[in-house]
Enzyme design. Structure first.
Site, PDB file in Angstrom:
ATOM      1  N   ASN A 227     108.480 -40.504  -3.649  1.00 37.37           N
ATOM      2  CA  ASN A 227     108.340 -39.198  -4.290  1.00 37.37           C
ATOM      3  C   ASN A 227     109.100 -39.312  -5.609  1.00 37.37           C
ATOM      4  O   ASN A 227     110.310 -39.139  -5.662  1.00 37.37           O
ATOM      5  CB  ASN A 227     108.949 -38.141  -3.356  1.00 37.37           C
ATOM      6  CG  ASN A 227     108.901 -36.747  -3.924  1.00 37.37           C
ATOM      7  OD1 ASN A 227     108.464 -36.531  -5.055  1.00 37.37           O
ATOM      8  ND2 ASN A 227     109.353 -35.789  -3.130  1.00 37.37           N
TER       9      ASN A 227
ATOM     10  N   ARG B 278     103.770 -39.211  -3.216  1.00 36.60           N
ATOM     11  CA  ARG B 278     103.569 -37.797  -3.501  1.00 36.60           C
ATOM     12  C   ARG B 278     103.090 -37.685  -4.942  1.00 36.60           C
ATOM     13  O   ARG B 278     103.754 -38.161  -5.858  1.00 36.60           O
ATOM     14  CB  ARG B 278     104.876 -37.043  -3.333  1.00 36.60           C
ATOM     15  CG  ARG B 278     104.709 -35.575  -3.559  1.00 36.60           C
ATOM     16  CD  ARG B 278     106.002 -34.845  -3.351  1.00 36.60           C
ATOM     17  NE  ARG B 278     105.744 -33.430  -3.219  1.00 36.60           N
ATOM     18  CZ  ARG B 278     106.625 -32.571  -2.743  1.00 36.60           C
ATOM     19  NH1 ARG B 278     107.806 -32.996  -2.338  1.00 36.60           N
ATOM     20  NH2 ARG B 278     106.329 -31.296  -2.653  1.00 36.60           N
TER      21      ARG B 278
ATOM     22  N   HIS C 203     103.117 -27.119  -2.962  1.00 41.89           N
ATOM     23  CA  HIS C 203     103.816 -27.277  -1.666  1.00 41.89           C
ATOM     24  C   HIS C 203     102.831 -27.574  -0.537  1.00 41.89           C
ATOM     25  O   HIS C 203     103.107 -27.287   0.629  1.00 41.89           O
ATOM     26  CB  HIS C 203     104.642 -26.018  -1.317  1.00 41.89           C
ATOM     27  CG  HIS C 203     105.874 -25.849  -2.145  1.00 41.89           C
ATOM     28  ND1 HIS C 203     106.274 -24.639  -2.649  1.00 41.89           N
ATOM     29  CD2 HIS C 203     106.782 -26.753  -2.565  1.00 41.89           C
ATOM     30  CE1 HIS C 203     107.381 -24.791  -3.351  1.00 41.89           C
ATOM     31  NE2 HIS C 203     107.706 -26.068  -3.314  1.00 41.89           N
TER      32      HIS C 203
ATOM     33  N   ARG D  71     113.489 -21.606 -11.605  1.00 45.21           N
ATOM     34  CA  ARG D  71     112.199 -21.195 -12.184  1.00 45.21           C
ATOM     35  C   ARG D  71     111.997 -19.694 -12.017  1.00 45.21           C
ATOM     36  O   ARG D  71     112.413 -19.120 -11.005  1.00 45.21           O
ATOM     37  CB  ARG D  71     111.054 -21.952 -11.515  1.00 45.21           C
ATOM     38  CG  ARG D  71     110.949 -23.388 -11.963  1.00 45.21           C
ATOM     39  CD  ARG D  71     109.899 -24.137 -11.171  1.00 45.21           C
ATOM     40  NE  ARG D  71     110.504 -25.027 -10.193  1.00 45.21           N
ATOM     41  CZ  ARG D  71     109.847 -25.610  -9.202  1.00 45.21           C
ATOM     42  NH1 ARG D  71     108.566 -25.392  -9.035  1.00 45.21           N
ATOM     43  NH2 ARG D  71     110.485 -26.397  -8.356  1.00 45.21           N
TER      44      ARG D  71
ATOM     45  N   GLU E 169     107.747 -33.203   4.536  1.00 43.40           N
ATOM     46  CA  GLU E 169     106.678 -33.622   3.623  1.00 43.40           C
ATOM     47  C   GLU E 169     106.491 -35.143   3.647  1.00 43.40           C
ATOM     48  O   GLU E 169     105.374 -35.638   3.559  1.00 43.40           O
ATOM     49  CB  GLU E 169     107.002 -33.140   2.206  1.00 43.40           C
ATOM     50  CG  GLU E 169     106.929 -31.618   2.104  1.00 43.40           C
ATOM     51  CD  GLU E 169     107.800 -31.034   1.019  1.00 43.40           C
ATOM     52  OE1 GLU E 169     109.002 -31.386   0.968  1.00 43.40           O
ATOM     53  OE2 GLU E 169     107.302 -30.221   0.231  1.00 43.40           O
TER      54      GLU E 169
END
Ligand code: ADP
Length: 434
Positions: free
Chosen positions: A37, A120, A208, A268, A406
């Site tokens: 990732n 990813r 996500h 964010r 994940e």
């Protein structure tokens, strides 16, 4: 507490979900899987054994601050730190960082071939609704999606390039954060701009997806009736979003074209009136770079609190600003929960996941507070104890806490590639002009 009555296939020994969009249990034995990732200055990685059933984690870690003051941390599957320090060779760039990762993994495991690498990749554009084996043509196509995710996609692809150079001939599989949402109905996929913008790729992609895929698979095992119904999953981490699922598939998401939309996050902003951008550009003469920095790095919990992007710090803080930042976070989650339930035409379950969703009993309690009218009745003791089911039987809606994983979804896709169950883009929806 029982969730759904008896299930026909209970959780596996390692607690993993198994079935999802690509998985089943028939993976033949086949070596070791590396998951990567890659971000702008870090690479997170994990190593799985692929013993012929579900991938089993053996090592995980990360290289941080690539190119500046690099540091590598390697942990066992139980979380024990076995390496922590400056990486071998310095990690001046992604390729050097990957070399350091492989060397550390080799030292920790005394060798053993990597049979497949799973990556990813944040953006699969309008086309990719599942993982894909990477070749030159696919990589070129994914590079064309970089303008949609300029802060992530180029770094993800730098990780791919480094891994292809390190493992020539080894299958490399891309897993997309957008893929799980590709079945959205058109109304949940579009902005009310002239139609040609949609055709050029200006859409609500949703992100996500690896986490939601994992939770969907887990729910299918634990509570098949709920999985078949109307579920809102709240992935609350440093990045945060919510997903409406019907029958285990995404029909709506709070994130849109970019990973900025929807809920406020660590740094964010979340949902913002586009008029604010026009004002900043026209009246305050801010540069595009300054606005990118503002919206991605200085807003959200950090911006509102003036203190931290970290929920633990904010929960422990005593300032009014910290409390108000948390108030806004909770307010937006509750608002989106109502909106997504309306999209679903009702609600059977809410699932909390991500660092905050899994660990903050306070945030979960505040999201559920006063929601009896909505069918949500929190079991305070179960919530405080972090149990899997945290609702009482008085409410219609089951409220659950499920840890996400994940990396495991990526490993599963790599295992599927090894057994020939995913492959080239053939059979996917037609490419769309972008
Ligand atoms: P990322 O999106 O980077 O993967 P995580 O899912 O790890 O982030 O979530 C990080 C967030 O989870 C941070 O805001 C952190 O403070 C929060 N968090 C982790 N543990 C707790 C806890 N026990 N209580 C409250 N917040 C927590």
């Amino acid at each position: 507490m029982s969730m759904d009555g008896p299930t026909d296939d209970g959780p596996t020994d390692d607690g993993h979900a198994g079935r999802g969009s690509t998985g089943d249990d028939r993976t033949p034995a086949g070596g070791r899987i590396l998951t990567l990732n890659a971000g702008s200055s870090s690479i997170k990685f994990a190593v799985y054994e692929n013993p012929g059933v579900e991938p089993r984690l053996t090592l995980a870690g990360q290289v941080e601050r690539i190119g500046t003051e690099p540091r590598i941390v390697l942990r066992t599957e139980k979380g024990e730190v076995i390496t922590d320090g400056r990486p071998e060779g310095g990690a001046a760039d992604h390729a050097a960082a990957l070399t350091a990762i492989l060397s550390a993994v080799d030292d920790a495991t005394r060798g053993g071939a990597i049979a497949a690498v799973g990556h990813r990749v944040v953006h699969g554009g309008p086309r990719y609704d599942r993982p894909v084996i990477l070749d030159d043509a696919v990589i070129e196509e994914l590079s064309a999606f970089s303008p949609f995710a300029p802060l992530h996609q180029p770094h993800n692809l730098a990780g791919v390039a480094a891994a292809r150079a390190a493992f020539p001939g080894t299958p490399q599989v891309a897993c997309f954060d957008t893929a799980f949402h590709r079945g959205h109905p058109w109304v949940n996929d579009v902005f009310a701009l002239p139609r040609d913008f949609y055709d050029r790729g200006v859409r609500r992609y949703g992100f996500h997806g690896l986490s939601y895929d994992y939770i969907s698979g887990r729910l299918a095992r634990l509570a098949p009736t709920l999985h078949a119904g109307r579920v809102v999953v709240a992935h609350l981490g440093n990045g945060a979003s919510m997903c409406a699922m019907q029958g285990g598939r995404s029909v709506g998401s709070t994130m849109g074209f970019s990973a900025l939309d929807g809920l406020p996050m660590g740094t964010r902003c979340g949902q913002l009136d586009p008029g604010v951008l026009l004002y900043l550009l026209q009246q305050e003469a801010m540069s595009v770079e300054a606005i990118v920095d503002l919206l991605y790095k200085r807003s959200g919990l950090l911006g509102l609190s003036g203190l931290s992007n970290d929920m633990r710090t904010l929960e422990a803080a005593t300032t009014r600003e910290a409390a108000e930042a948390v108030d806004y976070f909770v307010f937006r989650i509750r608002r989106e929960l109502g909106a997504l339930a309306a999209v679903l035409g009702g609600l059977d379950a809410v699932v909390f996941t991500g660092g905050i969703g899994e660990h903050s009993a306070t945030i979960r309690a505040r999201v559920c507070e006063g929601m009896g009218w909505f069918g949500i009745e929190l079991d305070r003791a179960a919530n405080a104890a972090g149990e899997t089911v945290i609702s009482t039987s008085l409410g219609r809606v089951r409220v659950m806490v499920l840890p996400t994983d994940e990396e495991w979804v990526i490993a599963r896709a790599a295992a599927a590639a090894l057994s020939g169950r995913i492959g080239s883009p053939a059979g996917m929806p037609d490419p769309t002009t972008i």
